[in-house]
Design an enzyme around this catalytic site. Structure first.
Site, PDB file in Angstrom:
ATOM      1  N   GLU A  54      21.245 -23.678 -18.283  1.00  0.00           N
ATOM      2  CA  GLU A  54      20.392 -22.770 -17.489  1.00  0.00           C
ATOM      3  C   GLU A  54      21.219 -21.601 -16.943  1.00  0.00           C
ATOM      4  O   GLU A  54      20.744 -20.463 -16.915  1.00  0.00           O
ATOM      5  CB  GLU A  54      19.721 -23.546 -16.357  1.00  0.00           C
ATOM      6  CG  GLU A  54      18.601 -24.451 -16.858  1.00  0.00           C
ATOM      7  CD  GLU A  54      18.059 -25.381 -15.775  1.00  0.00           C
ATOM      8  OE1 GLU A  54      16.860 -25.699 -15.829  1.00  0.00           O
ATOM      9  OE2 GLU A  54      18.832 -25.806 -14.886  1.00  0.00           O
ATOM     10  N   ASP A  98       0.843  -1.196   0.000  1.00  0.00           N
ATOM     11  CA  ASP A  98       0.000   0.000   0.000  1.00  0.00           C
ATOM     12  C   ASP A  98       0.878   1.245   0.000  1.00  0.00           C
ATOM     13  O   ASP A  98       2.086   1.185   0.229  1.00  0.00           O
ATOM     14  CB  ASP A  98      -0.928  -0.014   1.222  1.00  0.00           C
ATOM     15  CG  ASP A  98      -0.160  -0.113   2.533  1.00  0.00           C
ATOM     16  OD1 ASP A  98       0.570   0.842   2.862  1.00  0.00           O
ATOM     17  OD2 ASP A  98      -0.259  -1.144   3.223  1.00  0.00           O
TER      18      ASP A  98
END
Ligand code: DGJ
Length: 751
Positions: free
Chosen positions: A615, A535
């Site tokens: 990877e 928030d």
């Protein structure tokens, strides 16, 4: 633009680049809300509200014979209490007789350059010196309760901030049982409500529905803004889209329990009231004392949801976030949580860091488990000294080794909580919230500290300052892993217990204020079991917040989509994690995980030592790509190109600056005999030319060579902005599990 007052008409006009906000003091002295919306010119708006006698709507006493001037019908700027307006109210104030009544009449106002500040609460700031403040003072003659309505007008940004200050100007105590931040009346029009609901690990799911003639509530009573209902709502035209339609956003700058109600009344008029949750709340005001409500950020965009979001993005970065990290480049990090959970020692962490450093990662974050007696989540919270069984010699030898790799070091803390099994709890059991005579409800086997007690905040200030002073810590992840129950402060008298939850938030803000001022170079990342306190209140201290404990790239798509309505990419903590994913068990291509995490602060949260050479090569390439695209990702304008609730096949989004654009798409549901994936880009210069300098296809089961034959768009092609925006582009056919496309465009010329 700015704030104007017409003293003859008693009319206040707040003008921003695209919007106007009008209110007027009527002949009785009430402050009426006349209009908020697309920018308008002159004209007497009070004629919009001619007197009309609505059955069972009370009249003001002086009008009782000529009727039709009702507080229940007229649009109000902030309601009184119990004096004839039956719609949603802003306030309940009870006097020494037990009577709850307030009828506010205009007293005076001030207009001044700059932005007002709140005393103990976070609020928008005006470092760029472009805001103006209006304060309208009103008073209830009977109780002496004074109301100041605060308005901060950020004209260029199309944002108006609001808060209310209540002062007991009478001679007897008053008890506030409700004190909202604002009331917004939209007397005409039919609206959709958009809000962001969810749960732990599935936050901010966007939901849109037409308002009906009822009261709709978006709220949290959890002592945190919550995973469940974000303190941010949008009201928009029923036909509003990303690119068109009138939209209003109301976002609270508050991280505790909140409540936004929206009522469509008997006349079809819409009222929104937003602020602190009133359940369990009360606040004593002795004569002369004041109470400030949290601030709300109002934004009106006449040009669609996308424009509304971009205004919030800018506002949060420029006017809510503070300090050096507001615009500074954030390091790519590796966090050990999903790699080790509680089971690590210095060597494990150094091994992870060495691998990470070799791939281009810039910071190691040591998550939960480094302190006290913390080998699982049943103990240790509160004891913020190192666990030497895991880290012999303390943190410094570890930090030195991390720094020697060329990496920064960051650490996890959860200061607002305490384990029953901790030295802190044994020393101060009364510092935790528990109800007298009852065993508390537990969350993750921990209790909530009473942050409203100054001695708790002082203790945490000392302990955490010491931690940061004695170690070269450049980042802090501030977690909070349970919601608040058993709210009872051992330090407050019985009649003030209704203050405990809000005092808790004030204490948290006080602590954050002290630490962020004392350690301005530390990057703080907020967290509450992921995005349980995502928030604007937290963003005033933490420029980034861990968006969700759910690191599954596909679930993150809807979480980050919802988050994007109010919050900028720079605020969204996002990591690439292992597969099968620890929350969902799903496998996704490594590159798709990176494409999603790149639309955030970007980092890794897995044991890189387990990756194959191929990877590792990809990780290196991803970090290089992120660094290359950093500007367009973090500083670009954000465009949502899909609505996952309407188009379940893919999620697409784009960021754009003056010189480049980055288009991202993840296929979430492959199809047989698939329909073409066609997208119209946004935010480009119509007449400029753009070159597709990189097109990456990830994780598709068809080889890139085949794609380049099938593709409508390919590397090296040049298009005008208008072509890409209006004719659009057709992407290569994708197949397989969750492939993605990333397309980078460079603006080559204006014509
Ligand atoms: C919840 C956080 O969201 C996770 O990332 C991790 O930090 C754990 N807490 C640690 O307890």
């Amino acid at each position: 633009m700015g704030i104007h007052f017409d003293s003859g008409a008693g009319l206040f006009t707040l003008e921003t680049a695209h919007t106007s906000y009008h209110m007027q003091v009527d002949e009785r002295g009430h402050l009426l809300h006349l209009y908020y919306g697309r920018r308008i010119g002159q004209g007497c708006l009070s004629t919009l509200y001619p007197p009309a006698d609505h059955g069972f709507s009370p009249d003001y006493y002086p009008n009782r014979r000529d009727r039709g001037v009702s507080p229940d019908v007229l649009p109000q700027e902030y309601t009184g209490c119990n004096v004839g307006d039956f719609r949603l109210g802003c306030l309940v104030a009870r006097d020494e007789h037990g009577a709850a009544g307030a009828d506010f009449l205009y007293v005076s106002h001030t207009i001044r350059p700059g932005k007002y500040a709140l005393n103990d609460l976070p609020a928008a700031h005006d470092e760029e010196e472009e805001a103006e403040t209006l304060i309208v003072c009103l008073k209830d003659a009977v109780t002496g309760l004074e109301l100041e309505l605060l308005y901060g007008v950020f004209a260029r940004q199309d944002v108006i901030t609001r808060a209310a200050r209540l002062r007991n100007g009478g001679s007897a105590p008053l008890r506030l049982e409700k004190a909202a931040s604002l009331c917004l009346d939209l007397p005409f029009g039919q609206w959709d409500l958009i809000h962001f609901h969810g749960r732990h690990a599935m936050e901010r799911q966007m939901q849109r529905a037409p308002l009906t003639n009822a009261i709709h509530t978006v709220s949290s009573t959890r002592g945190a803004s919550s995973h469940h209902h974000n303190p941010f709502v949008i009201l928009c035209d029923r036909s509003a889209t990303e690119d068109a339609g009138l939209c209003y956003g109301v976002m609270l700058v508050y991280s505790g329990s909140h409540r936004t109600d929206i009522e469509v009344d008997q006349n079809g008029s819409t009222r929104l009231v937003s602020g602190l949750h009133d359940q369990g709340f009360c606040w004593y005001l002795q004569p002369g004392e004041s109470f400030e409500t949290p601030e709300a950020l109002l934004c009106c965009a006449p040009d669609g949801l996308g424009a509304l979001s971009r205004r919030y993005h800018r506002f949060i970065r420029h006017n809510i976030c503070r300090g050096v990290w507001r615009f500074a480049r954030r390091p790519v990090l590796i966090n050990n949580w999903e790699a080790t959970y509680f089971h690590f020692d210095t060597e494990t962490i150094c091994r992870i860091a060495e691998k990470a450093a070799s791939l281009g990662v810039e910071m190691l974050v040591l998550d939960d488990g480094w302190f006290g007696k913390r080998d699982d989540d049943n103990s240790g919270l509160g004891d913020w000294y190192v666990n030497e069984n895991k880290l012999p010699g303390g943190l410094n030898p570890l930090i030195e080794r991390i720094n020697a790799l060329g990496m920064k070091f960051g650490i996890w803390i959860e200061p607002e909580m305490v384990s029953e099994d901790s030295d802190l709890y044994r020393a101060h059991p009364d510092w935790a919230f528990t109800l007298p005579g009852r065993a508390p409800a537990m969350g993750r086997d921990q209790l909530v500290l009473d942050m409203g007690r100054p001695e708790v905040v002082d203790h945490l200030t000392d302990v955490l300052s010491d931690l940061l002073r004695r170690h070269h810590i450049e980042y802090v992840k501030w977690d909070m892993n349970r919601n608040m129950s058993d709210v009872y402060s051992r330090a407050l008298p019985p009649e003030r217990q209704g203050e405990a939850a809000h005092r808790y938030m004030l204490g948290v803000y006080r602590l954050l204020n002290r630490l962020t001022i004392a350690f301005p170079h530390v990057l703080f990342e907020g967290c509450a079991g992921g995005g349980g306190r995502f928030d604007a209140g937290m963003l005033a201290y933490f420029p980034q917040i861990w968006c969700s404990d759910n690191t599954d790239a596909i679930e993150r798509l809807t979480i980050q989509h919802g988050t994007s309505f109010g919050y900028p990419v720079s605020a969204v903590g996002a990591h690439v994690s292992a597969c099968p994913n620890h929350q969902t068990g799903r496998n996704t291509p490594l590159w798709t995980r990176a494409v999603v995490a790149m639309s955030g602060t970007f980092g890794y949260e897995l044991d890189l030592g387990r990756l194959t050479d191929e990877e590792c090569r990809q990780v290196k390439e991803q970090i290089a790509a992120f660094k290359r695209y950093y500007d367009v990702i973090q500083n670009g304008q954000y465009y949502r190109l899909s609505d996952p609730s309407r188009e379940p096949r893919y999620v697409a989004w784009q960021t754009v600056t003056d010189s480049e654009a980055l288009l991202n798409l993840v296929l979430t549901r492959p199809e047989g005999n698939a329909r073409p994936l066609h997208l119209c880009l946004r935010g480009l210069e119509e007449d400029a030319l753009y070159c597709v300098d990189t097109m990456r296809l990830y994780g598709t089961t068809v080889t890139p060579e085949v794609h380049s034959v099938q593709a409508g768009i390919s590397e090296g092609a040049v298009y005008s902005g208008s072509t890409l925006m209006y004719a659009g582009c057709t992407l290569p056919q994708l197949s397989g599990d969750y492939p993605s496309v990333q397309l980078h465009l460079t603006r080559v010329t204006n014509h």
